[in-house]
Structure formats: C-alpha cells, structure tokens
Design an enzyme around this catalytic site. Structure first.
Site, mmCIF file in Angstrom:
data_model
loop_
_atom_site.group_PDB
_atom_site.id
_atom_site.type_symbol
_atom_site.label_atom_id
_atom_site.label_comp_id
_atom_site.label_asym_id
_atom_site.label_seq_id
_atom_site.Cartn_x
_atom_site.Cartn_y
_atom_site.Cartn_z
ATOM 1 N N PHE A 188 0.585 2.845 -2.228
ATOM 2 C CA PHE A 188 -0.547 1.955 -1.985
ATOM 3 C C PHE A 188 -0.160 0.548 -2.428
ATOM 4 O O PHE A 188 0.275 0.345 -3.562
ATOM 5 C CB PHE A 188 -1.808 2.410 -2.739
ATOM 6 C CG PHE A 188 -2.988 1.530 -2.419
ATOM 7 C CD1 PHE A 188 -3.708 1.714 -1.244
ATOM 8 C CD2 PHE A 188 -3.356 0.482 -3.258
ATOM 9 C CE1 PHE A 188 -4.777 0.876 -0.920
ATOM 10 C CE2 PHE A 188 -4.424 -0.353 -2.943
ATOM 11 C CZ PHE A 188 -5.128 -0.162 -1.775
ATOM 12 N N ASP A 243 6.161 -2.731 -7.523
ATOM 13 C CA ASP A 243 4.715 -2.958 -7.560
ATOM 14 C C ASP A 243 4.170 -2.360 -8.855
ATOM 15 O O ASP A 243 4.009 -1.149 -8.977
ATOM 16 C CB ASP A 243 4.060 -2.310 -6.327
ATOM 17 C CG ASP A 243 2.544 -2.499 -6.292
ATOM 18 O OD1 ASP A 243 1.944 -2.795 -7.348
ATOM 19 O OD2 ASP A 243 1.955 -2.334 -5.207
ATOM 20 N N LYS A 288 -4.221 -6.128 -11.521
ATOM 21 C CA LYS A 288 -5.286 -5.372 -12.185
ATOM 22 C C LYS A 288 -5.569 -5.763 -13.656
ATOM 23 O O LYS A 288 -6.554 -6.428 -13.932
ATOM 24 C CB LYS A 288 -5.037 -3.875 -12.066
ATOM 25 C CG LYS A 288 -5.249 -3.387 -10.623
ATOM 26 C CD LYS A 288 -5.362 -1.893 -10.530
ATOM 27 C CE LYS A 288 -5.919 -1.439 -9.191
ATOM 28 N NZ LYS A 288 -4.937 -1.266 -8.126
HETATM 29 C C1 LIG Z 1 -4.791 -1.738 -6.759
HETATM 30 C C2 LIG Z 1 -3.401 -1.813 -6.256
HETATM 31 C C3 LIG Z 1 -3.021 -2.789 -5.310
HETATM 32 C C4 LIG Z 1 -4.019 -3.719 -4.662
HETATM 33 O O1 LIG Z 1 -4.620 -4.594 -5.572
HETATM 34 P P1 LIG Z 1 -5.940 -5.391 -5.115
HETATM 35 O O2 LIG Z 1 -6.224 -6.271 -6.300
HETATM 36 O O3 LIG Z 1 -7.002 -4.385 -4.860
HETATM 37 O O4 LIG Z 1 -5.595 -6.159 -3.907
HETATM 38 C C5 LIG Z 1 -1.694 -2.833 -4.935
HETATM 39 N N1 LIG Z 1 -0.782 -1.985 -5.455
HETATM 40 C C6 LIG Z 1 -1.115 -1.046 -6.358
HETATM 41 C C7 LIG Z 1 -0.047 -0.142 -6.908
HETATM 42 C C8 LIG Z 1 -2.436 -0.904 -6.768
HETATM 43 O O5 LIG Z 1 -2.751 0.056 -7.642
#
Ligand SMILES: *Cc1c(COP(=O)(O)O)cnc(C)c1O
Length: 386
Positions: free
Chosen positions: A123, A210, A239
């Site tokens: 994701f 990420d 986050k």
């Molecule tokens: C939450 C998340 C995102 C997206 O972040 P947003 O602030 O919702 O755009 C991308 N990568 C990972 C691994 C995430 O957990």
C-alpha cells in the site's frame, strides 16, 4: 462524499491512550489513528508547541527560508542517515516525490521509460501514481487508466526481483515497505531488505523504502530499515511524524538527494512553520522519553502475550509483528471484530480481511499493554469459538 464506511462512534476528547465519545464512553486506543498518534492524544508538549507556534507564525511560503523546517530536516537527516529532505503533507505525497525522483534518476541514465518495481499486497497511497504502485486491485479498480512504469513482483521474493533484473533494462528503482501494514502486517524474512540493497547496488537502482507506517519509532527503531545495517537511497515518512498534524517527508541521500531542483517539485503547505513545530515536538518527546526502545520492549511483551494466549487456538493462523505493529491472522474474514471491540471500549482494526491489526501508541504502559492482550485475546477466542 461518502468515501468512508464509518463506524457508529464519534470521539470528542482524548488523553494519552484513552478516547471519549460524544456519549462520554471511554475507549482504549490500540490503533493510534492508524499509526499516527504515537504519543497518544492531546500530548501536552505537542499541543503546547503547536499553540505557541500558531501565535508566532503559521505559514509563510516555500518562497522564503523557514528556519524550523531546516532544523527539522537536519534532525531527520541525522536520525535516518539521509542527506536531504522534501516536506509535504501526507504519505501519498511523500511517495509521489519518491516516484518523481526515481523517474528523474532513470532519465538521467538515458532510460526512455523508467520503471519502478513494486510489491504485491503493498500500500502506497490513493493518488493516481501511488494507487498504481499499490498492490491491491480494490484500490485501483475504476480509476484506470493507471500510471505507466510499475512492475509488480511478490513480496519477500528476491528471485522474482532478480528475474526482472535479467529481463528488463528500464528499471530505475524498487519501492518497498519494510513491513507491509495494510497488506496484513507482513514481516519479510530477515535477509530480504539486505537482498534488495544488494540487487540495487548491482543494478544501480535506487532502493526506496516506504516507512510511512513503520517509521518514527513504531517498530522499535526510528526507521524499520535500521534493524539491519543497510541504508536505502530514499525513505518516505508521514503518519506519526506530526502525531496527527498533517506532515510527510521524502528523505534521500547520494545522487537521489540532488535530483529535485528548483521548479521540478513543490507544494504550498509542505513543511510550513506550524507543521515543522509539531514534528519537532514529536521527535523531542520520543527522544526524551526513550520511546523507541520502549516500543521495542512493549512489542515483545504484546507478541509474547498473544502467542501465549492464542497460538494454540484452531483458527489462528499466525501471530506476527515488529515492535508495535502487530497482526493476528485468522483462518476466516473477521471484520466484525472491530465492532465487537468497539462495543467493549477498545479500538482495533482488521486489514487484509482476516488480520487483526494493532498499532498502539508508543506511550502505552506495560499495564495497558496487558489490558490489550487480555481484551483482544478474549474477543478473538469468543469470535472463533462462536
Ligand atoms: C498510510 C500509508 C500511505 C499513505 O499515506 P496517506 O497519508 O494516507 O496518503 C502510504 N504508505 C504506507 C505504507 C501507508 O501505511
């Protein structure tokens, strides 16, 4: 717009690991707003930093120097061993910056159509490029045409990456989560990230990690790649960086750090004085209270507790995690557990249909961790034994 299937509860107030809804009912938060509120709710130091900065200066523009942003960049660079930082407002935007860096990097090597290797069940966000990078058809469906330049391989499979290396000359980068969050708290084999680093070195690809869910202490290191000795080329965070104040960042070192130049990327709000003050306060508190080490210790306690209470149950497939990212995989869809838990005054999440996901705040005490183990174990047992 009805973007969200919301649960039937509205919160009004929080303090530490606790939340209160509009009816005055109290809840233990074992989700932290999805790995955001690492310091819990209404943390006094963060609240004070934000309110003091709001009285001094909220926003100027990236047309001008922003000393707090520069200080935050230095701080993040030190913590991550990266060299430069681009600030934005969310995780998806941080990954967009990484994707643009990968493309500039590829074009710099005369690749006509630079591609990024991404993983199944990953994701990376909901913008067009990041939903294309995401390995979940449900996130993509209806939004075609998708963005070009992504090659997908299974997670935790180095041979699959080596096969792409043999057959494609267009690859510029690999984008990978050190632990897959939304995908089901998937923890790769110990050698996986090091193997990716090695392939990236051989092929001259960028290794882009990420850390949006894993970063800022959650897994028991500031960044999850720090469980190993390797350094990625690009790291994205968001986050937990602002404990709920929206801020994201794309960090880079080496060649990758100098690719974005004036005019090539930007955002109005990114790293403004208010956002930077929030993030600085977050880093200060985590450091002062040694919450990274605490996350590691507490994560072990939670994992051991769940293994003791649940591993012998039929219907529990796996219990896994890294620091305060914990997943309990069942043999059947278990989304309804979220509502049952809510009823019992506990906030949890279910991801990938059958994985109970816990992302408690870093400030959770050992006693509160035991409460989480007891409550969640009871819920799971009742659910499985009907
Ligand atoms: C939450 C998340 C995102 C997206 O972040 P947003 O602030 O919702 O755009 C991308 N990568 C990972 C691994 C995430 O957990």
């Amino acid at each position: 717009m009805s973007t969200y299937a919301r649960l039937p509860v509205q919160f009004e107030r929080g303090e530490g690991v606790w939340l209160w809804d509009t009816e005055g009912k109290q809840y233990l938060d074992a989700l932290s707003g999805i790995a955001v509120c690492g310091l819990g709710h209404a943390h006094p130091t963060v609240a004070e930093a934000i309110s003091a900065q709001a009285r001094r200066l909220i926003h100027t523009s990236n047309l001008y120097g922003i000393p707090l942003q520069a200080a935050l960049a230095d701080r993040l660079s030190q913590l991550s061993a990266m060299r430069r930082v681009f600030f934005c407002n969310s995780g998806a935007e941080a990954n967009e910056a990484a994707i643009k860096i990968a493309r500039l990097y590829g074009h710099g090597r005369d690749t006509e159509c630079p591609a990024i290797i991404v993983m199944e069940n990953s994701f990376h966000g909901r913008t067009l490029a990041t939903l294309t990078a995401t390995g979940n058809r449900r996130v993509q469906a209806g939004f075609e045409p998708l963005v070009q330049g992504f090659i997908r391989v299974p997670y935790n499979d180095l041979d699959a990456i080596r096969t792409v290396a043999k057959n494609s000359s267009d690859v510029a980068a690999i984008l990978v989560e050190p632990v897959q969050g939304e995908g089901g708290i998937n923890v790769p084999d110990p050698g996986y990230l090091a193997g990716i680093r090695e392939i990236c070195n051989e092929q001259n690809w960028l290794m882009m990690v990420d850390e949006i869910q894993t970063g800022i202490g959650r897994t028991g290191q500031w960044f999850a790649y720090q469980h190993t000795k390797l350094l990625p080329d690009v790291v994205t965070v968001a986050k937990a960086l602002g404990n709920g104040f929206p801020i994201g960042a794309c960090l880079a070192r080496g060649d990758a750090a100098d690719l974005l130049q004036p005019g090539s990327h930007g955002t109005t709000f990114g790293g403004n004085p208010l956002a930077s003050s929030a993030a600085m306060a977050v880093l200060d508190v985590i450091e002062a209270e040694q919450l990274v080490a605490h996350a590691e210790k507490l994560g072990k306690q939670l994992l051991a507790g769940f293994i003791e209470k649940l591993s012998s149950l039929d219907g529990v497939r796996a219990i896994r995690g890294s620091g305060l990212m914990i997943g309990i995989e069942l043999d059947r869809p278990c989304g309804e557990l979220v509502k049952t838990a809510l009823h019992c005054g506990l906030l949890i999440n279910v991801t990938a249909e059958r994985v109970v996901r816990l992302l408690p705040p870093l400030i959770t005490s050992e006693k509160q961790a035991s409460m989480i183990v007891d409550k969640v174990s009871d819920l799971v047992r009742d659910f499985l034994t009907g």
